[in-house]
Scaffold this active site. Structure first.
Site, PDB file in Angstrom:
ATOM      1  N   LYS A 101     -15.502 -10.188   8.908  1.00  0.00           N
ATOM      2  CA  LYS A 101     -16.593 -10.734   8.104  1.00  0.00           C
ATOM      3  C   LYS A 101     -17.862 -10.916   8.939  1.00  0.00           C
ATOM      4  O   LYS A 101     -18.975 -10.664   8.446  1.00  0.00           O
ATOM      5  CB  LYS A 101     -16.168 -12.074   7.488  1.00  0.00           C
ATOM      6  CG  LYS A 101     -17.126 -12.559   6.398  1.00  0.00           C
ATOM      7  CD  LYS A 101     -16.541 -13.715   5.601  1.00  0.00           C
ATOM      8  CE  LYS A 101     -17.459 -14.114   4.450  1.00  0.00           C
ATOM      9  NZ  LYS A 101     -16.892 -15.216   3.631  1.00  0.00           N
ATOM     10  N   MET A 125      16.010   7.238 -14.878  1.00  0.00           N
ATOM     11  CA  MET A 125      16.648   8.031 -13.842  1.00  0.00           C
ATOM     12  C   MET A 125      17.797   7.264 -13.184  1.00  0.00           C
ATOM     13  O   MET A 125      18.849   7.838 -12.878  1.00  0.00           O
ATOM     14  CB  MET A 125      15.625   8.469 -12.784  1.00  0.00           C
ATOM     15  CG  MET A 125      16.180   9.474 -11.786  1.00  0.00           C
ATOM     16  SD  MET A 125      16.677  11.039 -12.549  1.00  0.00           S
ATOM     17  CE  MET A 125      15.126  11.949 -12.489  1.00  0.00           C
TER      18      MET A 125
END
Length: 599
Positions: free
Chosen positions: A181, A496
């Protein structure tokens, strides 16, 4: 009174040679603009807020505010795959950054050029377990081409230029740039273009002539060759060169899950997709071949099955831009490190020379392949429970939408059916999570593709399980006017997994019922959900409703569309090679194959 030629007294203007002074955040924005980035997907937070403050004023870059950072990552992937350009996603520190990890890993597995920019806590707070501090460069190191940490504003231009270069050259992939920052808030001269110094990073694109000639000779002398085409051909933009080479040699072509569209499905030489759920002609052609010409393919376990039994009589020419892939799984008789497009451009004239002396004849090979095509065409049986066939629905979507559309799939049965039953004629038309198998990929990837290709019809073909992982991005689509179409293949289960439980676990369907479809509580109700998100919701339960629903979706472009197709939960993906056995044991349908051993 001063004349036009007389300078007006006042503060002296800065010399043109002096670079502008920008905050680190301003430098990120200016760098992205100079690097040609026009669209980004992200979600702001504390550690990336300075950059978002700059981004707000940009007219060159469109920012799409997602509802979850994973959505930003997959959207950037879909954008990249559909367009061939770099995808960019942005997140804040800590959980914002970790929410990108799945998409970054996905991009790494599938070689997608991705730039992930994350905010980081103040450099003075790093290492103190500060609020929302996570070592994201450390976390992503194994799943990126490179991870950068920027702590000084003057480093921003060079790092971003290097990141984009790394992501988009050689074998493409994700690069992460983590910016503290304070580096975003402090100022420094913005110097462009920056110097990029990447010692050791020198991707080889041009292959060695000796290897090219050796490969050409092997192809000319072979009797049962197969062009085994992987996703690297698409990443290299080598589809036109592949078409020319295939037609000149007359060799059969198989396109892996990641390479669907690299070679036209309509072409007579295309045998389809190989592997666990590949076509029988494709699977057995590889098994019976005497030469594999692997182009940008990595001998993935889903293609090879049991490696020791894969293509047992074949020599191997392996072309890949990543030298680490060559010989990793299968030894190469002729290893070629280079860009697939460059290699094919060199290989064609070399083959012509070799073929003059040898006069290749593949006629017996094609007789065998045609017999396999006749005996084992790709197809499906309609369900006997009165519910809709998922394969038929997906096939119908492809027929009505055509090859110019883009199809993004989630992961599971619907993914395999979409790979099998939609015809792909061009690269960039098929988006899926191949290597990682990431559920939830489809909706945000389709969103990204639509941003990249606004004039194309874009479908997300999803399962009811996958759809519930990232469907919040429908809000993003509605608000940002991104009218994707979502086909939910709703079999009310993790399909699946259920298929494997049926085949290998004596039908014990452990924790795979989702209660979304036929004869269930339908929680959630996808039509109500679509309405809540401002999308058009359509439920289809009868065959006669299928085509009108698809056409209505195609005609609706003022908002996203969700079609809830209620399908049979007993439909299975065939053909199939069980995990851990050789590909010669491919099963064409439920009772048409050798007896399988238990896992």
């Amino acid at each position: 009174m001063p004349t036009e030629a007389t300078p007006v007294p006042g503060p002296s203007a800065p010399s043109r040679s002096e670079p502008p002074v920008l905050t680190g955040s301003g430098a990120i924005l200016a760098s992205l603009e100079k690097l040609g980035v026009t669209d980004v997907f992200g979600l702001p937070g504390g550690a990336i807020m300075p950059f978002y403050d700059e981004l707000m004023a940009s007219t060159a870059i469109r920012h799409i505010l997602v509802r979850h950072e994973q959505g930003a990552g997959h959207a950037a992937e879909g954008y990249a795959v559909a367009s061939g350009r770099l995808g960019v996603c942005i997140a804040t520190s800590g959980p914002g950054a970790t929410n990108l990890v799945t998409a970054i890993a996905d991009a790494y597995m599938d070689s997608v050029p991705l730039l992930a920019i994350t905010g980081q806590v103040f450099s003075t707070s790093m290492g103190t377990d500060a609020f929302q501090e996570v070592d994201i460069t450390g976390i992503t190191m194994p799943i990126t081409k490179h991870s950068f940490l920027v702590t000084k504003p003057e480093d921003v231009p060079g790092v971003l230029a290097a990141a984009v270069h790394i992501a988009t050259t050689g074998r493409p992939g994700p690069v992460l740039v983590d910016v503290t920052k304070d580096a975003q808030q402090k100022s420094a001269p913005f110097i462009w273009p920056p110097k990029i110094d990447l010692p050791g990073y020198r991707p080889v694109t041009k292959a060695h002539g000796k290897q090219i000639n050796a490969a050409a000779q092997l192809i000319a002398e072979s009797r049962r060759p197969v062009l085994y085409v992987g996703g690297g051909v698409i990443r290299a933009g080598a589809h036109a060169e592949l078409l020319r080479f295939a037609e000149e040699t007359g060799a059969p072509v198989v396109t892996t899950l990641m390479a669907r569209g690299a070679f036209p499905d309509s072409h007579q030489q295309n045998l389809g997709m190989p592997g666990m759920h590949g076509t029988v002609p494709s699977v057995l052609a590889l098994q019976e071949s005497d030469l594999l010409i692997a182009l940008g393919a990595r001998f993935d376990d889903r293609v090879t099955g049991k490696v020791s039994e894969f293509a047992p009589h074949a020599k191997v020419i392996h072309v890949d831009i990543d030298p680490a892939e060559i010989g990793k799984i299968r030894a190469a008789d002729v290893p070629i490190v280079g860009d697939a497009r460059e290699v094919l451009l060199d290989l064609l004239p070399a083959y012509r020379v070799a073929a003059k002396a040898v006069k290749p004849d593949f006629s017996d090979w094609w007789k065998r392949i045609e017999s396999l095509r006749t005996q084992y065409p790709l197809g499906y049986t309609m369900p006997d429970d009165g519910l809709l066939s998922p394969q038929w629905i997906i096939e119908k979507i492809g027929e009505l939408s055509g090859p110019e559309a883009v199809y993004a799939a989630g992961v599971g049965q619907h993914q395999m059916w979409a790979a099998q039953f939609i015809k792909y004629e061009r690269p960039g038309s098929w988006l899926n999570s191949g290597g990682a198998g990431t559920m939830g990929y489809a909706v945000p990837a389709a969103m990204g593709a639509k941003v990249a290709q606004p004039d194309r019809l874009v479908w997300a073909i999803d399962g009811d399980g996958c759809f519930q992982m990232t469907n919040q991005e429908l809000a993003t689509c509605t608000i940002n006017e991104i009218p994707i179409k979502v086909a939910v293949i709703n079999n009310s289960s993790l399909g699946m997994v259920r298929q494997w439980q049926t085949l290998f676990y004596d039908g014990r369907h452990s924790f795979t019922d989702l209660n979304t479809g036929h004869d269930t509580a339908m929680i959630p109700d996808f039509i109500k959900m679509a309405d809540a998100y401002g999308a058009l919701g359509i439920r289809v339960t009868k065959p006669e409703e299928v085509e009108p629903a698809i056409r209505l979706a195609m005609e609706t472009n003022d908002r996203p569309v969700v079609i809830d197709f209620i399908v049979s939960r007993d439909a299975m993906v065939w053909p199939m090679v069980p995990q851990g056995v050789g590909n010669s044991q491919v099963q064409y349908a439920r009772d048409h194959a050798p007896e399988w051993e238990r896992e």
